[in-house]
Write a protein that holds these residues in place. Structure first.
Motif, mmCIF file in Angstrom:
data_model
loop_
_atom_site.group_PDB
_atom_site.id
_atom_site.type_symbol
_atom_site.label_atom_id
_atom_site.label_comp_id
_atom_site.label_asym_id
_atom_site.label_seq_id
_atom_site.Cartn_x
_atom_site.Cartn_y
_atom_site.Cartn_z
ATOM 1 N N CYS A 18 0.844 -1.185 0.000
ATOM 2 C CA CYS A 18 0.000 0.000 0.000
ATOM 3 C C CYS A 18 0.887 1.244 0.000
ATOM 4 C CB CYS A 18 -0.906 0.017 1.229
ATOM 5 S SG CYS A 18 -1.819 1.544 1.361
ATOM 6 N N GLY A 20 -0.075 4.159 0.705
ATOM 7 C CA GLY A 20 -0.501 5.082 1.746
ATOM 8 C C GLY A 20 0.115 4.780 3.102
ATOM 9 N N CYS A 21 0.476 3.498 3.341
ATOM 10 C CA CYS A 21 0.937 3.167 4.688
ATOM 11 C C CYS A 21 1.999 2.077 4.735
ATOM 12 C CB CYS A 21 -0.262 2.762 5.547
ATOM 13 S SG CYS A 21 -1.067 1.255 4.992
ATOM 14 N N CYS A 38 -6.853 -1.075 0.842
ATOM 15 C CA CYS A 38 -6.053 -1.314 2.039
ATOM 16 C C CYS A 38 -6.965 -1.289 3.264
ATOM 17 C CB CYS A 38 -4.996 -0.222 2.145
ATOM 18 S SG CYS A 38 -4.102 -0.236 3.695
HETATM 19 ZN ZN LIG Z 1 -2.692 1.507 3.358
#
Ligand SMILES: [Zn+2]
Ligand SMILES: [Zn+2]
Length: 415
Positions: A18, A20-21, A38
């Motif tokens: 992911c 984003g994270c 996610c």
């Molecule tokens: Zn994520």
């Protein structure tokens, strides 16, 4: 002593990282139209479409035809006081250039013409290569670029700007939409479809099957934003380029906090003149009147266009200030550590990233009005000082959102 360089091993992995994270997920097959998201931050990991290649090819080919049509035919014809005035898609840019508004003219040119053109050319290059099963030079870079430039293509926002302009001019002139405008509207839809049908994962797998590059077993993997490959931390210490798509892979965006803060401060400073200075000046039969962003909204309300007035109010007044506060809050939360709910903060970041571009509506409206209303002594509209400051706020907050590394949110919550 084991101080030697890590030896990269390339393999195929069935995992998705992911962006984003940084959490890892197993890549499971999806049904047509389904997507994997996610479970931590909600970022979309992949979308699945059946027959994506043929559909993307059909949409892109249609897009090319529509693009040519939108250039060839008039956009809007305006009739007022016995005079007629025809505009093309780039008339606004020409009008701004004539007034030596070079920065603004470039911004409009890039967002409504250059980016859609690059996008169409890029889609054509990628899809044609895949159809012919050839891998010409630069293909990986083009594929990467297609997703980087996406937010800077602002055709749909320009289109809303056209609607607002039509209402603003409703009582002083008759506006006749041209073939160019219809082609433009259709192109917006077709480009969105081409993009959503392009299976990025499948294309990268076709370009290079290996998507996991490690120096040591069991090391931390960093997701490549360019192609989704997973690159081991130890390899990035030696060379920070992705072995698959050659884009830079960063454990974290360098100086993300400081750079985002600097962009945010610059945007906040520009916010004041953007709202206090006139955004445009109208000269009608020798009478001059100036409008600020807010008085423009009030005029729309008074004209009875409540819906459009609300859209402009939200896009031009609420969104910029909300964006400034949202980024400031995220910076504060990241700095303080373990503040608030990381999932909510990740959502706030994505919303901020998504809505920022919509503030460009007013910039486009002024550009269109300047291009359309040129009737000598009868009526004339000139851009005001606020417009450049306002465009500055939009661009700077967009850059601030791009510079902010959402992974910092999760860092702040882990030990
Ligand atoms: Zn994520
Ligand atoms: Zn890559």
């Amino acid at each position: 002593m084991s101080n030697h360089l890590p030896v990269p091993t390339a393999s195929h992995s069935n995992l998705l990282v992911c962006h984003g994270c940084d959490h890892l997920f197993e890549d499971i097959p999806c049904e047509h139209g389904q997507q994997l998201s996610c479970t931590y931050c909600g970022e979309v990991l992949k979308v699945s479409h059946r027959n994506w290649l043929m559909q993307a090819a059909a949409f892109t080919a249609t897009g090319v035809i529509l693009f040519v049509l939108s250039l060839m035919f008039p956009f809007i014809d305006l009739e007022a006081a016995g005079q007629e005035h025809s505009t093309r898609i780039l008339s606004g840019v020409t009008a701004l250039l004539e007034r030596e508004q070079y920065l603004l003219a470039s911004l409009v040119f890039i967002t409504i013409f250059l980016m859609p053109l690059v996008e169409l050319a890029g889609l054509g290059y990628v899809i044609l290569s895949r159809l012919l099963n050839i891998k010409p030079p630069g293909l990986a870079r083009v594929l990467h670029l297609l997703f980087v430039i996406r937010p800077w293509n602002m055709m749909e926002i320009f289109f809303i700007g056209v609607l607002v302009t039509t209402i603003k001019l409703g009582d002083i002139a008759t506006l006749i939409p041209g073939v160019g405008l219809f082609a433009f509207a259709a192109l917006i839809v077709v480009l969105i479809y081409s993009h959503t049908h392009l299976d990025r994962e499948a294309l990268w797998h076709w370009l290079m099957w290996e998507n996991r590059f490690v120096g040591r077993e069991g090391e931390r993997l960093i997701g490549c934003h360019g192609c989704g490959a997973q690159v081991g931390e130890s390899l990035l210490d030696v060379n920070d380029h992705c072995p698959r798509c050659h884009s830079t892979v960063r454990k974290r965006i360098p100086d993300s906090y400081q750079r985002t803060l600097a962009l945010l401060i610059a945007a906040t400073v520009l916010y004041l003149p953007a709202n206090l200075l006139p955004i445009m000046t109208t000269v009608q039969l020798g009478r001059e009147s100036s409008d600020t962003i807010m008085s423009g909204v009030v005029h729309l309300f008074q004209a009875g266009a409540i819906g459009i007035a609300l859209v402009v109010f939200v896009a031009s007044v609420i969104v910029p200030i909300a964006k400034i506060f949202a980024i400031a809050y995220l910076l504060w939360a990241v700095k303080r550590g373990r503040k608030g709910n990381p999932r909510k903060q990740a959502q706030l970041y994505r919303v901020t990233e998504f809505i920022g571009r919509w503030s460009m509506i007013d910039v486009f409206v002024v550009t269109l009005l300047v291009a359309l209303v040129q009737f000598g002594v009868l009526a004339n509209i000139e851009p005001g000082g606020a417009i450049l400051c306002f465009a500055g706020v939009v661009v700077l907050t967009m850059l601030a959102a791009e510079t902010f590394d959402p992974r910092l949110i999760w860092d702040a919550h882990s030990d």
